[in-house]
Motif scaffolding. Structure first.
Motif, short mmCIF file in Angstrom:
data_model
loop_
_atom_site.label_atom_id
_atom_site.label_comp_id
_atom_site.label_asym_id
_atom_site.label_seq_id
_atom_site.Cartn_x
_atom_site.Cartn_y
_atom_site.Cartn_z
N MET A 1 0.85 -1.19 0.00
CA MET A 1 0.00 0.00 0.00
C MET A 1 0.88 1.24 0.00
O MET A 1 1.55 1.54 0.97
CB MET A 1 -0.90 -0.01 1.24
N ALA A 2 0.85 1.93 -1.12
CA ALA A 2 1.67 3.14 -1.24
C ALA A 2 0.78 4.33 -1.57
O ALA A 2 -0.30 4.18 -2.12
CB ALA A 2 2.73 2.96 -2.34
N VAL A 3 1.27 5.49 -1.22
CA VAL A 3 0.55 6.72 -1.56
C VAL A 3 1.00 7.17 -2.94
O VAL A 3 2.20 7.24 -3.21
CB VAL A 3 0.83 7.82 -0.53
N ILE A 4 0.03 7.45 -3.81
CA ILE A 4 0.37 7.89 -5.17
C ILE A 4 -0.39 9.16 -5.53
O ILE A 4 -1.39 9.51 -4.90
CB ILE A 4 0.08 6.78 -6.21
N LEU A 5 0.13 9.79 -6.57
CA LEU A 5 -0.52 10.99 -7.09
C LEU A 5 -1.62 10.59 -8.06
O LEU A 5 -1.38 9.78 -8.97
CB LEU A 5 0.52 11.86 -7.80
N GLY A 6 -2.80 11.14 -7.89
CA GLY A 6 -3.91 10.89 -8.81
C GLY A 6 -4.06 12.03 -9.80
O GLY A 6 -3.12 12.80 -10.02
N PRO A 7 -5.24 12.15 -10.40
CA PRO A 7 -5.48 13.20 -11.39
C PRO A 7 -5.18 14.57 -10.80
O PRO A 7 -5.49 14.84 -9.63
CB PRO A 7 -6.98 13.07 -11.68
N ASN A 8 -4.58 15.42 -11.60
CA ASN A 8 -4.22 16.75 -11.12
C ASN A 8 -4.16 17.72 -12.27
O ASN A 8 -3.98 17.33 -13.42
CB ASN A 8 -2.87 16.70 -10.38
N ARG A 9 -4.30 18.98 -11.98
CA ARG A 9 -4.12 20.03 -12.96
C ARG A 9 -3.88 21.33 -12.23
O ARG A 9 -4.18 21.46 -11.05
CB ARG A 9 -5.33 20.13 -13.91
N TYR A 10 -3.32 22.28 -12.96
CA TYR A 10 -3.02 23.56 -12.33
C TYR A 10 -3.11 24.62 -13.40
O TYR A 10 -2.91 24.35 -14.60
CB TYR A 10 -1.62 23.53 -11.70
N GLY A 11 -3.36 25.85 -12.98
CA GLY A 11 -3.42 26.91 -13.97
C GLY A 11 -3.75 28.24 -13.37
O GLY A 11 -3.74 28.42 -12.15
N LYS A 12 -4.02 29.19 -14.25
CA LYS A 12 -4.38 30.53 -13.80
C LYS A 12 -5.88 30.69 -14.02
O LYS A 12 -6.39 30.50 -15.13
CB LYS A 12 -3.63 31.58 -14.61
N ALA A 13 -6.57 31.06 -12.96
CA ALA A 13 -8.02 31.21 -13.03
C ALA A 13 -8.41 32.68 -13.05
O ALA A 13 -7.80 33.51 -12.37
CB ALA A 13 -8.67 30.51 -11.84
N GLU A 14 -9.41 32.96 -13.83
CA GLU A 14 -10.07 34.28 -13.83
C GLU A 14 -9.16 35.43 -14.22
O GLU A 14 -9.06 36.43 -13.52
CB GLU A 14 -10.75 34.53 -12.48
N THR A 15 -8.50 35.26 -15.34
CA THR A 15 -7.79 36.39 -15.94
C THR A 15 -8.82 37.26 -16.66
O THR A 15 -9.40 36.87 -17.65
CB THR A 15 -6.73 35.88 -16.94
N ARG A 16 -9.03 38.43 -16.13
CA ARG A 16 -10.06 39.34 -16.67
C ARG A 16 -9.46 40.19 -17.78
O ARG A 16 -8.46 40.88 -17.56
CB ARG A 16 -10.61 40.22 -15.54
N LEU A 17 -10.08 40.13 -18.92
CA LEU A 17 -9.53 40.76 -20.11
C LEU A 17 -10.63 41.50 -20.86
O LEU A 17 -11.67 40.91 -21.18
CB LEU A 17 -8.91 39.67 -20.99
N VAL A 18 -10.39 42.77 -21.11
CA VAL A 18 -11.29 43.53 -21.98
C VAL A 18 -10.48 43.97 -23.20
O VAL A 18 -9.39 44.53 -23.05
CB VAL A 18 -11.88 44.76 -21.26
N ARG A 19 -11.02 43.68 -24.37
CA ARG A 19 -10.34 44.08 -25.59
C ARG A 19 -11.21 45.09 -26.34
O ARG A 19 -12.40 44.88 -26.51
CB ARG A 19 -10.09 42.85 -26.48
N VAL A 20 -10.56 46.15 -26.75
CA VAL A 20 -11.25 47.20 -27.51
C VAL A 20 -10.73 47.16 -28.95
O VAL A 20 -9.52 47.18 -29.18
CB VAL A 20 -10.96 48.59 -26.91
N VAL A 21 -11.65 47.07 -29.87
CA VAL A 21 -11.29 47.13 -31.29
C VAL A 21 -11.87 48.41 -31.88
O VAL A 21 -13.04 48.73 -31.67
CB VAL A 21 -11.83 45.91 -32.05
N ARG A 22 -11.01 49.14 -32.58
CA ARG A 22 -11.42 50.43 -33.14
C ARG A 22 -11.63 50.31 -34.64
O ARG A 22 -10.71 50.00 -35.38
CB ARG A 22 -10.33 51.47 -32.87
#
Lengths: 293, 293, 293, 293
Positions: B1-22
């Protein structure tokens, strides 16, 4: 030196009420949130728990629902006045009533069904219509209408420079910036007899147009222009108060990635934010009494 | 019986971006919230804090802003795919990317200014457009589009009876009730090449029309009808998932006040609420892989 | 190509229940929020609005309150199992039940009154205890316990460097940073017979201690250490899943004001934030079935 | 009739600041949220967009961070006074400053490590400490301290009867009810020189004890008793204002299920709720000026 009771009030907050009116198969809905607060001769309940003067908050909830059935709900200001006057006139110990109502708007869902069957609705956006009315046993009524959660943005036509500078100032002057805010506005009526429905839609239009039309050198200037526009257009209004958070949109520095950023890509920040608050009024506006409480 | 790493993910959440096109003096804005999550060969950072495989979440934020400048942002699904593919193709340790985007809608503020100057906007309501895309290094991409916070209400045309009854059942059958819900919907595309803009507006229309047109014997029936309508109308969609809280509107008992209440005055309750969730799909829908994760 | 019904469930969400137990003048309170969801043979209600298989969500609310009176509420996992089994065993059309409960903690208010009169409480903080149980008519039960809103911060003992670098990387290596996160954790029990009260307090202790004790080279490493600590200490647990937003605390650049900032003054940012998610489990953990749904 | 500028103020809201103080390996943290608002001679920016009198809100943010480094942050009231005085004394156009601060509490995480290494913390509950200070160029300073989100509950010792009855009253008298509220309290100091740390913890204790000890015949009575207790115990306080929502806990009617409910199982309602607001003060309290604005 004795301990005494100061200003106080009590009531039922956030009674959620939806009213459906049937015009044959064509339905209309009114979606409101009512808060009433009473004050007056309430010393005994505070000092001794003697509740003889206390009309229960549960009764206020009941009254709200019963009045919606008996009198209908058209303009929220009129419904609030009706409730406020009822409490003051029917309860000797109640000298003053404050009623606040929020209204949530719904649009019809367009369908291809028969024109005489219309009973499907979709909530129309974030703006909330508000009012606060006061009625005192001396006969005074005040009405403040308003709105909140009205988010607006100008993608150009906004500058900010020539400001005071001290040892802690690092801000650079801006000659073209995004100006975004979430407007909370409230406007005081000269009397309690305004045509509240028409008034609301016209004030809202004035606020939006003044926001859009004003080439802004500061959010304060925009705020003042919005209030002034309302006062010039609407004779039934004598004072406008606005609270406008400056929801900063910062251009992202893309030079580390070999890219310019000609005011195209912005980071919309949460906190901190500027907060600009101000009143604009007629110099001969009648006394406000407790209208703004 | 060993401890193992299961499913995982990481990232940047909620990057707020407003783009203006002229487009000359006519501006367009895009207001989005981007969350990316990467997974792959991440054992070392979890077990030993060796970060050689970890592209910082800060870099993901930078990439989002830089890509908005380099590639523009048109349909959120396309922008999400662009980001997801970039992470997987450029980082050997990243085997899989998930990108989620929310879009907030704005309307133009109508003004009387010149037609070639349009840069003022007002947020248009509570509905939020969403998407979740996955891209795997085996070449698989999945795209789920969606919306949330779409509040709808039918003031008639809804019944609920004939239900199972046990010792704890006190509910009375209803033959005419208010049906209100806040729709969260997500729909899976057959491929990653749908015309996402057109698709979104048509799916939204299908959902609203099916909600309005369905004479409902249960919220489940309405849910199914909404999903079915989308699938029948839009060949690019193979599955629809809906979560619909039953936002109860109870007729208020006004008999203590000598009043009837012919389904006119309702109490809009907060909690508890019914919650109906379901999927509707084509029987030959392609495999979902991790589309719904 | 036909349209079919996919996975579905329905139930009553967020039934708020407070139970008071009187031990003479010494009272105990339990403050919980119960959501149940049933699934099974529900095709007819979706396709034709035939509700014969549908136990109303209102009945689920009633059952929750009645069971709290009949059986009491001790550990939330046990109460959830009781409800889940009841629905599956009593309703032939219900093949599967999922019950989720949140618990809010209260402390006693210390007073100088008699020791046999204790009935005053104060809510004790933001952490919420959670559980999700599933029960299937094949006899399978799964139990996942958890917590959320546990905010923790290490003011030193955290580094982040040696990460992957690409064209969009501007992050500098950090050798001493603030590490702050709001832990959402859930842990799967080997069986449905754990001593849930003791287990909760011990798992919570493991999570906090591992967070505090781990000299962190990445939030992933901290996450893994927290899961591993639980698994090593608690034989009744076979898997831990954690979601940990990296709530960035940026040292403020005070050099424009002639001040240094030796990691003393930080800006606590809202968005964007890192988001680290991962599972840690025993390699011989029993099958999860739908435990995580 | 002319349009004029009324009361106004502007500032930076919600500057989030965490300060770490190192006492060798033993760390201390201070977690605050600072909002400043300035007013004075601001006519030109409103009317013409001339910003010469406007110290940017960005500068206020910078000042907050720089002062935290230069002067440290001990009691929030003292830090707020420092900021308020700085703005008024350093900017001729600024005649008045209002600074509001929220403080979030953290506890140490107990660990078995060496006693001279302590740098791990866990957020301690929902109560937030607050203050609002005003400083005017006439030399007046006012300080109001407070707290919010303090949830308390008495499971017995509360009655409500003998109230006014009208045609809309259906409430039955209650002789033993649950009394629960979320206290927002603010208390005005006689001077700006109180020992704010000690004062806070003692006022908090008074509020909790008075809530617990008062056999309540109305929430108004409880409110008054809480204010009175503070004033009697703490000479540095001259006025207390409280807002206390009556968070109703309704006993569930279990008779349809053949069960009694001896005040054991309650439904905790969200809306509507009672809302009781009141001030308790010394009859010789000094003038409040704008302390409560």
């Amino acid at each position: 030196m004795a301990v005494i009771l100061g200003p106080n009030r009590y009531g039922k907050a956030e009674t959620r009420l939806v009213r459906v009116v049937r015009d044959g198969g064509v339905h209309h809905i009114k979606d409101i949130n009512v808060s009433s607060a009473l004050s007056g001769d309430m010393r005994e309940t505070h000092l001794r728990g003697d509740n003889a003067a206390v009309l229960p908050t549960d009764t206020q909830k009941n009254t709200t629902y019963a009045f919606a059935r008996k009198h209908g709900v058209d303009q929220i200001e009129d419904f609030a006045l009706l409730l406020a006057r009822h409490y003051v006139s029917s309860q000797p110990a109640v000298h003053h009533a404050r009623v606040e109502i929020e209204e949530y708007f719904w649009d019809r869902i367009p369908t291809q069904g028969p024109a005489d069957e219309r009973h499907s609705f979709v909530r129309s956006g974030r703006e909330v219509r508000t009012c606060v009315v006061h009625h005192d046993r001396d006969g005074t009524s005040t009405v403040v209408s308003g709105l909140k959660n009205l988010m607006v943005l100008n993608s150009t036509g906004s500058e900010f420079h020539g400001f005071a500078v001290d040892d802690y100032t690092t801000l650079q002057p801006a000659f073209d910036r995004v100006l975004a805010t979430e407007v909370s506005a409230a406007w005081r009526h000269v009397s309690d007899g305004s045509p509240f429905g028409k008034s609301y839609s016209e004030v809202r239009r004035c606020l939006l147009e003044a926001f859009a039309d004003t080439h802004s050198l500061s959010l304060q200037q925009t705020l003042y222009a919005m209030g002034e526009r309302v006062l010039q257009a609407r004779g039934e209004i004598c004072e406008v108060r606005l609270a406008m958070p400056n929801k900063h949109h910062f251009p992202v520095d893309l030079t580390p990635f070999g890219l310019d950023n000609p005011d195209e890509v912005f980071y919309a920040a949460d906190r901190p934010y500027g907060l600009i608050e101000g009143a604009v009024l007629h110099d001969d506006a009648p006394a406000a009494h407790c209208a703004w409480d």
